[in-house]
Motif scaffolding. Sequence first.
Motif, PDB file in Angstrom:
ATOM      1  N   GLY A 106     -78.870 -16.326 -15.945  1.00 40.50           N
ATOM      2  CA  GLY A 106     -80.210 -16.174 -16.504  1.00 40.50           C
ATOM      3  C   GLY A 106     -80.632 -17.399 -17.283  1.00 40.50           C
ATOM      4  O   GLY A 106     -79.819 -18.010 -17.990  1.00 40.50           O
ATOM      5  N   VAL A 107     -81.899 -17.782 -17.139  1.00 44.55           N
ATOM      6  CA  VAL A 107     -82.478 -18.893 -17.898  1.00 44.55           C
ATOM      7  C   VAL A 107     -83.818 -18.432 -18.440  1.00 44.55           C
ATOM      8  O   VAL A 107     -84.640 -17.894 -17.688  1.00 44.55           O
ATOM      9  CB  VAL A 107     -82.683 -20.154 -17.027  1.00 44.55           C
ATOM     10  CG1 VAL A 107     -83.187 -21.314 -17.870  1.00 44.55           C
ATOM     11  CG2 VAL A 107     -81.408 -20.537 -16.302  1.00 44.55           C
ATOM     12  N   GLY A 108     -84.043 -18.613 -19.735  1.00 43.40           N
ATOM     13  CA  GLY A 108     -85.306 -18.186 -20.330  1.00 43.40           C
ATOM     14  C   GLY A 108     -85.878 -19.257 -21.234  1.00 43.40           C
ATOM     15  O   GLY A 108     -85.141 -20.072 -21.809  1.00 43.40           O
ATOM     16  N   PHE A 109     -87.213 -19.251 -21.369  1.00 44.05           N
ATOM     17  CA  PHE A 109     -87.894 -20.258 -22.177  1.00 44.05           C
ATOM     18  C   PHE A 109     -88.831 -19.592 -23.168  1.00 44.05           C
ATOM     19  O   PHE A 109     -89.339 -18.492 -22.934  1.00 44.05           O
ATOM     20  CB  PHE A 109     -88.675 -21.218 -21.283  1.00 44.05           C
ATOM     21  CG  PHE A 109     -87.820 -21.914 -20.266  1.00 44.05           C
ATOM     22  CD1 PHE A 109     -87.011 -22.974 -20.629  1.00 44.05           C
ATOM     23  CD2 PHE A 109     -87.798 -21.486 -18.948  1.00 44.05           C
ATOM     24  CE1 PHE A 109     -86.195 -23.595 -19.699  1.00 44.05           C
ATOM     25  CE2 PHE A 109     -86.997 -22.099 -18.008  1.00 44.05           C
ATOM     26  CZ  PHE A 109     -86.195 -23.164 -18.384  1.00 44.05           C
ATOM     27  N   GLY A 110     -89.048 -20.272 -24.290  1.00 45.94           N
ATOM     28  CA  GLY A 110     -89.965 -19.776 -25.304  1.00 45.94           C
ATOM     29  C   GLY A 110     -90.767 -20.909 -25.905  1.00 45.94           C
ATOM     30  O   GLY A 110     -90.353 -22.076 -25.877  1.00 45.94           O
ATOM     31  N   PHE A 111     -91.920 -20.571 -26.452  1.00 48.88           N
ATOM     32  CA  PHE A 111     -92.769 -21.584 -27.086  1.00 48.88           C
ATOM     33  C   PHE A 111     -93.608 -20.930 -28.176  1.00 48.88           C
ATOM     34  O   PHE A 111     -94.121 -19.821 -27.992  1.00 48.88           O
ATOM     35  CB  PHE A 111     -93.704 -22.240 -26.061  1.00 48.88           C
ATOM     36  CG  PHE A 111     -94.685 -23.198 -26.683  1.00 48.88           C
ATOM     37  CD1 PHE A 111     -94.282 -24.464 -27.063  1.00 48.88           C
ATOM     38  CD2 PHE A 111     -96.009 -22.823 -26.916  1.00 48.88           C
ATOM     39  CE1 PHE A 111     -95.178 -25.353 -27.660  1.00 48.88           C
ATOM     40  CE2 PHE A 111     -96.904 -23.701 -27.497  1.00 48.88           C
ATOM     41  CZ  PHE A 111     -96.495 -24.970 -27.868  1.00 48.88           C
ATOM     42  N   GLU A 112     -93.697 -21.596 -29.307  1.00 48.90           N
ATOM     43  CA  GLU A 112     -94.605 -21.141 -30.352  1.00 48.90           C
ATOM     44  C   GLU A 112     -95.460 -22.316 -30.814  1.00 48.90           C
ATOM     45  O   GLU A 112     -94.966 -23.411 -31.062  1.00 48.90           O
ATOM     46  CB  GLU A 112     -93.850 -20.511 -31.527  1.00 48.90           C
ATOM     47  CG  GLU A 112     -92.705 -21.313 -32.093  1.00 48.90           C
ATOM     48  CD  GLU A 112     -91.989 -20.551 -33.209  1.00 48.90           C
ATOM     49  OE1 GLU A 112     -92.607 -19.639 -33.784  1.00 48.90           O
ATOM     50  OE2 GLU A 112     -90.832 -20.861 -33.502  1.00 48.90           O
ATOM     51  N   ALA A 113     -96.761 -22.082 -30.853  1.00 49.56           N
ATOM     52  CA  ALA A 113     -97.718 -23.125 -31.220  1.00 49.56           C
ATOM     53  C   ALA A 113     -97.776 -23.231 -32.735  1.00 49.56           C
ATOM     54  O   ALA A 113     -98.255 -22.322 -33.421  1.00 49.56           O
ATOM     55  CB  ALA A 113     -99.097 -22.800 -30.650  1.00 49.56           C
TER      56      ALA A 113
ATOM     57  N   ARG B 169     -84.853 -13.217 -24.876  1.00 47.89           N
ATOM     58  CA  ARG B 169     -85.250 -12.017 -24.132  1.00 47.89           C
ATOM     59  C   ARG B 169     -85.498 -12.330 -22.659  1.00 47.89           C
ATOM     60  O   ARG B 169     -85.142 -11.546 -21.774  1.00 47.89           O
ATOM     61  CB  ARG B 169     -86.484 -11.394 -24.779  1.00 47.89           C
ATOM     62  CG  ARG B 169     -86.178 -10.733 -26.133  1.00 47.89           C
ATOM     63  CD  ARG B 169     -87.343  -9.923 -26.643  1.00 47.89           C
ATOM     64  NE  ARG B 169     -86.982  -9.161 -27.835  1.00 47.89           N
ATOM     65  CZ  ARG B 169     -87.424  -9.384 -29.066  1.00 47.89           C
ATOM     66  NH1 ARG B 169     -88.291 -10.377 -29.281  1.00 47.89           N
ATOM     67  NH2 ARG B 169     -87.027  -8.644 -30.082  1.00 47.89           N
ATOM     68  N   ALA B 170     -86.101 -13.491 -22.392  1.00 47.78           N
ATOM     69  CA  ALA B 170     -86.354 -13.874 -20.997  1.00 47.78           C
ATOM     70  C   ALA B 170     -85.049 -14.122 -20.249  1.00 47.78           C
ATOM     71  O   ALA B 170     -84.894 -13.728 -19.085  1.00 47.78           O
ATOM     72  CB  ALA B 170     -87.237 -15.115 -20.951  1.00 47.78           C
ATOM     73  N   ALA B 171     -84.088 -14.780 -20.901  1.00 46.78           N
ATOM     74  CA  ALA B 171     -82.802 -15.040 -20.248  1.00 46.78           C
ATOM     75  C   ALA B 171     -82.044 -13.738 -19.988  1.00 46.78           C
ATOM     76  O   ALA B 171     -81.445 -13.554 -18.923  1.00 46.78           O
ATOM     77  CB  ALA B 171     -81.960 -15.972 -21.116  1.00 46.78           C
ATOM     78  N   LEU B 172     -82.078 -12.811 -20.950  1.00 46.62           N
ATOM     79  CA  LEU B 172     -81.419 -11.517 -20.770  1.00 46.62           C
ATOM     80  C   LEU B 172     -82.050 -10.726 -19.632  1.00 46.62           C
ATOM     81  O   LEU B 172     -81.358 -10.097 -18.827  1.00 46.62           O
ATOM     82  CB  LEU B 172     -81.489 -10.717 -22.068  1.00 46.62           C
ATOM     83  CG  LEU B 172     -80.625 -11.223 -23.227  1.00 46.62           C
ATOM     84  CD1 LEU B 172     -80.987 -10.505 -24.514  1.00 46.62           C
ATOM     85  CD2 LEU B 172     -79.151 -11.040 -22.915  1.00 46.62           C
ATOM     86  N   GLN B 173     -83.378 -10.761 -19.560  1.00 44.99           N
ATOM     87  CA  GLN B 173     -84.071 -10.037 -18.499  1.00 44.99           C
ATOM     88  C   GLN B 173     -83.702 -10.606 -17.136  1.00 44.99           C
ATOM     89  O   GLN B 173     -83.415  -9.860 -16.197  1.00 44.99           O
ATOM     90  CB  GLN B 173     -85.581 -10.100 -18.716  1.00 44.99           C
ATOM     91  CG  GLN B 173     -86.372  -9.329 -17.667  1.00 44.99           C
ATOM     92  CD  GLN B 173     -87.872  -9.468 -17.868  1.00 44.99           C
ATOM     93  OE1 GLN B 173     -88.352 -10.473 -18.388  1.00 44.99           O
ATOM     94  NE2 GLN B 173     -88.629  -8.454 -17.460  1.00 44.99           N
ATOM     95  N   GLN B 174     -83.687 -11.929 -17.021  1.00 43.09           N
ATOM     96  CA  GLN B 174     -83.362 -12.542 -15.734  1.00 43.09           C
ATOM     97  C   GLN B 174     -81.915 -12.265 -15.348  1.00 43.09           C
ATOM     98  O   GLN B 174     -81.599 -12.104 -14.160  1.00 43.09           O
ATOM     99  CB  GLN B 174     -83.608 -14.046 -15.798  1.00 43.09           C
ATOM    100  CG  GLN B 174     -83.556 -14.721 -14.443  1.00 43.09           C
ATOM    101  CD  GLN B 174     -83.845 -16.202 -14.521  1.00 43.09           C
ATOM    102  OE1 GLN B 174     -82.949 -17.000 -14.389  1.00 43.09           O
ATOM    103  NE2 GLN B 174     -85.103 -16.545 -14.755  1.00 43.09           N
ATOM    104  N   ALA B 175     -81.033 -12.174 -16.347  1.00 45.35           N
ATOM    105  CA  ALA B 175     -79.623 -11.882 -16.066  1.00 45.35           C
ATOM    106  C   ALA B 175     -79.372 -10.398 -15.877  1.00 45.35           C
ATOM    107  O   ALA B 175     -78.242  -9.995 -15.592  1.00 45.35           O
ATOM    108  CB  ALA B 175     -78.757 -12.406 -17.202  1.00 45.35           C
ATOM    109  N   ASN B 176     -80.412  -9.575 -16.045  1.00 43.61           N
ATOM    110  CA  ASN B 176     -80.274  -8.120 -15.953  1.00 43.61           C
ATOM    111  C   ASN B 176     -79.199  -7.624 -16.915  1.00 43.61           C
ATOM    112  O   ASN B 176     -78.358  -6.785 -16.580  1.00 43.61           O
ATOM    113  CB  ASN B 176     -79.933  -7.698 -14.522  1.00 43.61           C
ATOM    114  CG  ASN B 176     -80.125  -6.200 -14.305  1.00 43.61           C
ATOM    115  OD1 ASN B 176     -81.027  -5.587 -14.880  1.00 43.61           O
ATOM    116  ND2 ASN B 176     -79.273  -5.608 -13.484  1.00 43.61           N
TER     117      ASN B 176
END
Length: 402
Positions: free
Chosen positions: A261-268, A287-294
């Motif tokens: 899983g690989v996830g990315f985040g951004f805050e302005a 959260r994105a990495a966990l979701q992609q890794a199921n």
Amino acid sequence: MINPSSDAVVVIRGRGRVSALGLESDWNAAASPFSAHPAGLPVAALPAEAEAAVATLRQAHPAYRQLDRTVLLAILAARLSVASIANENNRATDNWQLATGNLAVSIGSSRGATGRLEEFHAEFLADGRVPAAASPLTTLGNVASWVAFDAGQTGAAALSHSSTCSSAFQALGNAVAWLRAGMADRFLAGGAEAPLTAFTLAQMRAIGIYSPFEATNWPCRPGAGRPSTFVLGEGAAVFVLERGSRAALQATGATALLLSGVGFGFEALGSKTGLSPDGQHFQQAMRAALQQANAAPTEIDAVVLHSPGTPAGDAAERAALRAVFGEHLPLLLSNKWLLGHTLGASAALSLDFALYVLETQTWPTPPFETDVNGPALRPVRRVLVNAAGFGGNAASVVVARL
């Protein structure tokens, strides 16, 4: 979103690294691996053995003599990653290189050719002249293109990524997407950085985050609280990634390391050096990495932190961890107390550390009070790795042992 029922997986076939700990991967140091820079600050520079390997590489090809140190570190780590496969299979590296037609390269670097750019600029200020090679040797793209050249690549793409200190995970995320899409059969992917110049050190000092401790006194102390103990380092780590079949791997009975899983985040944020107290970008990326890794948060056995030793940054990442995992956090790990912060290479070197933990179930203990690298909570089979950088970006990777 990756279909969790898919049999397709991304396998980490080989890996190589170069850092203040040298070319080895046992991740132990009897004494502080830091040294004093002529600028008067502690740094995590390469030891003599690794320095000799870089010098040998520079003489290996006439064109390599003019390359920036960041590029040479990337090439060296890539060579070591391929050699690790050759050693495992007891076969020559050249045999692996025969199938390079659909090999792609993806390398992250925050600043790229730092040393050469500063040299060319100094020459320009001195005499008003710029060599013809100045531009091609200082583009970010030349990091990946020289790795591809050295690997004997004959097709596919050579991609360089720059997204400050999460650059290596941007490169890995791109590689995973290409492999899953069938746009390449294998990748050399990772990160490299050689930022130990007086000008770069002055920039870090100007931010007010540099460690006050001497080089011999373990100056980088993630998770230790105040004062800020950021220390700059250099290094590279590159991985051989291949598209594989989960069923086929399980049928062999052999241990495999998966990048799941690989996830990315951004805050302005108005401040490009700051981050929110609760690490919103960290939360998004994890959260994105966990979701992609199921994978559920409870299935993560350890987290390799970004944690650069700055009190605000360390606290924000831990707040983000509590938001994702609750108050009962997984085992918290760090390698920056051994390597310093290697900017665009840091995420790749953190991933290499996570794979070492998965393989050996061991990790070194820091010689100072901190909340990282404590005793095992349970066997480590799945690790989340964090990275973040200036500009409000963060990235996370989940790796697992099959």
